[in-house]
Write a protein that holds these residues in place. Structure first.
Motif, PDB file in Angstrom:
ATOM      1  N   ALA A  65      28.345 -25.888   7.699  1.00 40.07           N
ATOM      2  CA  ALA A  65      27.280 -25.841   8.780  1.00 40.07           C
ATOM      3  C   ALA A  65      26.207 -24.651   8.643  1.00 40.07           C
ATOM      4  N   SER A  66      26.871 -23.501   8.285  1.00 42.36           N
ATOM      5  CA  SER A  66      26.033 -22.211   8.486  1.00 42.36           C
ATOM      6  C   SER A  66      25.137 -21.819   6.979  1.00 42.36           C
ATOM      7  N   TRP A  91      36.282 -27.831  27.257  1.00 42.04           N
ATOM      8  CA  TRP A  91      35.005 -27.395  26.144  1.00 42.04           C
ATOM      9  C   TRP A  91      34.724 -25.544  26.660  1.00 42.04           C
ATOM     10  N   ASP A 114      23.468 -18.014  17.014  1.00 36.83           N
ATOM     11  CA  ASP A 114      23.305 -19.257  15.936  1.00 36.83           C
ATOM     12  C   ASP A 114      24.464 -19.906  15.975  1.00 36.83           C
ATOM     13  N   ALA A 117      25.243 -22.211  19.004  1.00 37.01           N
ATOM     14  CA  ALA A 117      24.083 -23.322  18.750  1.00 37.01           C
ATOM     15  C   ALA A 117      24.637 -24.630  17.919  1.00 37.01           C
ATOM     16  N   ILE A 118      25.267 -24.291  16.904  1.00 32.03           N
ATOM     17  CA  ILE A 118      25.836 -25.197  15.937  1.00 32.03           C
ATOM     18  C   ILE A 118      27.006 -25.906  16.514  1.00 32.03           C
ATOM     19  N   GLU A 120      27.599 -25.987  19.833  1.00 32.69           N
ATOM     20  CA  GLU A 120      27.110 -26.881  20.992  1.00 32.69           C
ATOM     21  C   GLU A 120      26.503 -28.331  20.451  1.00 32.69           C
ATOM     22  N   SER A 121      25.965 -28.105  19.403  1.00 34.81           N
ATOM     23  CA  SER A 121      25.323 -29.550  18.805  1.00 34.81           C
ATOM     24  C   SER A 121      26.331 -30.356  18.632  1.00 34.81           C
ATOM     25  N   THR A 122      27.841 -30.100  18.370  1.00 37.27           N
ATOM     26  CA  THR A 122      28.654 -31.118  18.501  1.00 37.27           C
ATOM     27  C   THR A 122      29.430 -31.853  19.386  1.00 37.27           C
ATOM     28  N   LYS A 123      28.936 -31.160  20.813  1.00 35.60           N
ATOM     29  CA  LYS A 123      29.690 -31.351  22.131  1.00 35.60           C
ATOM     30  C   LYS A 123      29.739 -33.029  22.455  1.00 35.60           C
ATOM     31  N   ASP A 124      28.618 -33.634  21.989  1.00 36.07           N
ATOM     32  CA  ASP A 124      28.763 -34.895  22.279  1.00 36.07           C
ATOM     33  C   ASP A 124      29.982 -35.799  21.591  1.00 36.07           C
TER      34      ASP A 124
END
Ligand code: HEM
Length: 138
Positions: A65-66, A91, A114, A117-118, A120-124
């Motif tokens: 992912a990075s 969480w 950064d 942010a990656i 957090e984009s998986t939280k859902d």
């Protein structure tokens, strides 16, 4: 021109050896965090999975992912977390543990931002249980 030339987050974190070292510390931290293990499904899974295998998959995912050359080979995040009924409080505890591991390895705030942010984009895909779900019915 400028932003195209910024090294990838993978390179700024120092590549797989540094990422694996942070993941090692972080997984040790979350697997023993009472704030997470008070959720019985998480506690049970944390005692079932092998720590080296867990660390391997999370390292692979963070590298991929990075911007690293690795390809993630594990299950989707929905499939690996849906049954855990993870709440917003859990969480928050997870992010707190992440911050502690990044601070221990002196990862700078730009890279932390950064990486968060990656995450957090998986939280859902991860947080499926509303806070009220484990309270008894009125
Ligand atoms: C509160 C937040 C989280 C908790 C408590 C948690 C806990 C767990 C647990 C207990 C497992 C083992 C599940 C099982 O095999 O039954 C697991 C698997 C995994 N988690 Fe998490 N997790 C959280 C968030 C995340 C996030 C944000 C990521 C990545 C961005 C992540 C990446 C993974 C990966 C890659 C696996 C292995 C998947 C596989 O077995 O194929 N987790 N997690």
């Amino acid at each position: 021109m400028q932003s195209d030339e910024l090294p990838s987050l993978y390179d700024r974190l120092g590549g797989v050896y540094n990422i694996a070292a942070v993941v090692d510390d972080f997984i040790n931290r979350i697997m023993t965090d009472d704030r997470l293990n008070k959720n019985p499904a998480v506690d049970q899974a944390h005692h079932r999975v092998s720590p080296p295998g867990f660390k391997y998959l999370v390292t692979e995912m963070v590298c991929s992912a990075s911007g690293g050359p690795q390809q993630y080979s594990g299950r989707s995040l929905g499939d690996s977390h849906r049954h855990l009924n993870i709440t917003d409080d859990e969480w928050a505890a997870f992010l707190d543990d992440l911050h502690k591991s990044l601070a221990k390895f002196e990862v700078s705030s730009a890279e932390e931002k950064d990486l968060v942010a990656i995450v957090e984009s998986t939280k859902d895909a991860i947080v499926v249980a509303p806070l009220q779900s484990r309270q008894p019915p009125l």
